[in-house]
Enzyme design. Structure first.
Site, PDB file in Angstrom:
ATOM      1  N   ASN A   7       0.852  -1.194   0.000  1.00 45.88           N
ATOM      2  CA  ASN A   7       0.000   0.000   0.000  1.00 45.88           C
ATOM      3  C   ASN A   7       0.893   1.251   0.000  1.00 45.88           C
ATOM      4  OD1 ASN A   7      -1.501   2.222   1.012  1.00 45.88           O
ATOM      5  ND2 ASN A   7      -3.114   0.809   1.609  1.00 45.88           N
ATOM      6  N   HIS A  10       1.003   6.155   1.903  1.00 43.01           N
ATOM      7  CA  HIS A  10       1.819   7.033   2.757  1.00 43.01           C
ATOM      8  C   HIS A  10       2.882   7.798   1.971  1.00 43.01           C
ATOM      9  CE1 HIS A  10      -0.202   5.790   6.343  1.00 43.01           C
ATOM     10  NE2 HIS A  10      -0.082   4.535   5.968  1.00 43.01           N
ATOM     11  N   HIS A  43      -5.530   3.700  -1.840  1.00 43.56           N
ATOM     12  CA  HIS A  43      -6.857   4.065  -1.334  1.00 43.56           C
ATOM     13  C   HIS A  43      -7.203   5.478  -1.811  1.00 43.56           C
ATOM     14  CE1 HIS A  43      -9.599   4.351   2.529  1.00 43.56           C
ATOM     15  NE2 HIS A  43     -10.242   4.669   1.420  1.00 43.56           N
ATOM     16  N   ARG A  45      -9.386   8.220  -1.298  1.00 47.78           N
ATOM     17  CA  ARG A  45     -10.374   8.651  -0.297  1.00 47.78           C
ATOM     18  C   ARG A  45     -11.228   9.773  -0.851  1.00 47.78           C
ATOM     19  NH1 ARG A  45      -8.699   6.655   5.088  1.00 47.78           N
ATOM     20  NH2 ARG A  45     -10.491   7.785   5.849  1.00 47.78           N
ATOM     21  N   ARG A  49      -7.044  12.911   0.469  1.00 51.02           N
ATOM     22  CA  ARG A  49      -5.978  13.380   1.361  1.00 51.02           C
ATOM     23  C   ARG A  49      -4.601  12.803   1.012  1.00 51.02           C
ATOM     24  NH1 ARG A  49      -7.163  10.034   6.891  1.00 51.02           N
ATOM     25  NH2 ARG A  49      -9.202  10.954   6.726  1.00 51.02           N
ATOM     26  N   GLU A  70      -8.530   0.637  -3.344  1.00 49.53           N
ATOM     27  CA  GLU A  70      -9.358   0.660  -2.132  1.00 49.53           C
ATOM     28  C   GLU A  70     -10.250   1.870  -2.197  1.00 49.53           C
ATOM     29  OE1 GLU A  70      -7.544   0.898   1.698  1.00 49.53           O
ATOM     30  OE2 GLU A  70      -6.339  -0.858   1.268  1.00 49.53           O
ATOM     31  N   THR A 101      -8.346   3.408   8.068  1.00 48.04           N
ATOM     32  CA  THR A 101      -9.598   2.661   8.041  1.00 48.04           C
ATOM     33  C   THR A 101      -9.820   1.984   9.396  1.00 48.04           C
ATOM     34  OG1 THR A 101      -9.026   2.195   5.752  1.00 48.04           O
ATOM     35  CG2 THR A 101     -10.927   1.041   6.659  1.00 48.04           C
ATOM     36  N   GLU A 151     -11.348  -9.340   2.453  1.00 46.57           N
ATOM     37  CA  GLU A 151     -10.079  -9.060   3.125  1.00 46.57           C
ATOM     38  C   GLU A 151     -10.394  -8.967   4.610  1.00 46.57           C
ATOM     39  OE1 GLU A 151      -7.576  -5.878   1.633  1.00 46.57           O
ATOM     40  OE2 GLU A 151      -6.668  -5.594   3.612  1.00 46.57           O
ATOM     41  N   HIS A 191      -4.006  -4.827   7.466  1.00 50.84           N
ATOM     42  CA  HIS A 191      -4.142  -3.692   8.382  1.00 50.84           C
ATOM     43  C   HIS A 191      -3.340  -3.916   9.657  1.00 50.84           C
ATOM     44  CE1 HIS A 191      -5.598  -0.057  10.236  1.00 50.84           C
ATOM     45  NE2 HIS A 191      -6.115   0.261   9.075  1.00 50.84           N
TER      46      HIS A 191
HETATM   47  N1  PXP Z   1      -6.020  -3.184   3.901  1.00 57.00           N
HETATM   48  C1  PXP Z   1      -6.953  -2.210   3.956  1.00 57.00           C
HETATM   49  C2  PXP Z   1      -8.338  -2.531   3.493  1.00 57.00           C
HETATM   50  C3  PXP Z   1      -6.634  -0.927   4.428  1.00 57.00           C
HETATM   51  O1  PXP Z   1      -7.573   0.039   4.480  1.00 57.00           O
HETATM   52  C4  PXP Z   1      -5.307  -0.658   4.804  1.00 57.00           C
HETATM   53  C5  PXP Z   1      -4.923   0.728   5.260  1.00 57.00           C
HETATM   54  O2  PXP Z   1      -5.123   1.637   4.246  1.00 57.00           O
HETATM   55  C6  PXP Z   1      -4.372  -1.691   4.701  1.00 57.00           C
HETATM   56  C7  PXP Z   1      -4.761  -2.955   4.278  1.00 57.00           C
HETATM   57  C8  PXP Z   1      -2.928  -1.481   5.069  1.00 57.00           C
HETATM   58  O3  PXP Z   1      -2.837  -1.219   6.437  1.00 57.00           O
HETATM   59  P1  PXP Z   1      -1.444  -0.760   7.045  1.00 57.00           P
HETATM   60  O4  PXP Z   1      -1.101   0.543   6.443  1.00 57.00           O
HETATM   61  O5  PXP Z   1      -1.714  -0.692   8.509  1.00 57.00           O
HETATM   62  O6  PXP Z   1      -0.442  -1.827   6.696  1.00 57.00           O
END
Ligand code: PXP
Length: 237
Positions: A7, A10, A43, A45, A49, A70, A101, A151, A191
């Protein structure tokens, strides 16, 4: 062997902090792919952001693996997904004020609208994954939407890691995954996963893909993105 979805939200957060184009989430995605990522997760949003619409277009055009978009279950996002045609859409709950999330979808409550969006997206050839807590009632509702993938939210397990509730939280993930497999639903998870807590999750029945963001991008500050991704890949392989 579980696939690794990285992901890159960030990286976009860091870019947006100065309003320019650096660091570029697409460049990060390409480095992640070159170092073992099997897919890229972003993601989009409602408040844009971090990831923006043009990031999704660039990622779709240039990554060589699979794009997992996402998004919240809104008409605007469904329209964007239909145009962008990612490999997969993961539907997540979204509140504007949240830091990340928080918790899985309430599929029971929003069954009709999730079913409608799932049908629309899957009919267009886009795989649909529903982000849910490891809760059998939410899984049963997910099954009713016809979504091919769920998921499982690993946040409760990650928070419990190293404490007295860890075994219980892990058992909930195992049980939910087992039921998903029995119903022919593909299993992803994510997550809060990091280099310390990821390995026990690999025992989830039918696990196909882990989506990991914060820990990998955080680690990349110290060791570089290539090393951060390849280390995670090695841990889950
Ligand atoms: N899966 C989903 C559905 C999420 O919303 C997120 C966070 O955006 C992640 C995985 C990844 O989570 P993390 O950044 O804590 O590894």
């Amino acid at each position: 062997m579980a696939l690794l979805g990285v992901n890159i939200d960030h990286v976009a957060t860091l870019r947006n902090a100065r309003g320019g184009s650096y660091p570029d989430p697409l460049a990060a995605a390409l480095i992640a792919e070159a170092n073992g990522a099997d897919g890229i997760t972003a993601h989009l949003r409602e408040d844009r952001r971090h990831i923006r619409d043009e990031d999704i277009q660039a990622l779709k055009a240039q990554i060589k693996t699979r794009l997992n978009l996402e998004m919240a279950n809104t008409p605007e996002m469904v329209e964007i997904a239909l145009n962008a045609k990612p490999y997969m859409v993961t539907l997540v709950p979204e509140r504007r004020q949240e830091l990340t999330t928080e918790g899985g979808l309430d599929v029971i409550r929003y069954l009709d609208s999730l079913k409608e969006s799932t049908t629309t997206l899957q009919t267009a050839g886009i795989k649909v994954s529903l982000f849910i807590d490891p809760d059998l009632r939410q899984l049963e509702a997910s099954r009713q939407t016809g979504a091919a993938i769920v998921e499982f939210h690993t946040g409760t397990y990650c928070e419990a890691f190293g404490g007295p509730e860890q075994a219980k939280a892990l058992a909930a993930l195992m049980k939910a995954a087992e039921q998903a497999v029995a119903w022919g639903i593909e299993v992803n998870a994510g997550h809060g996963l990091n280099y310390d807590n990821v390995q026990p999750v690999l025992a989830m029945p039918g696990l196909v893909e882990l989506n990991i963001g914060h820990s990998i991008i955080g680690e990349s500050v110290f060791t570089g993105l290539a090393s951060a991704v390849s280390r995670m890949k090695a841990l889950i392989s």
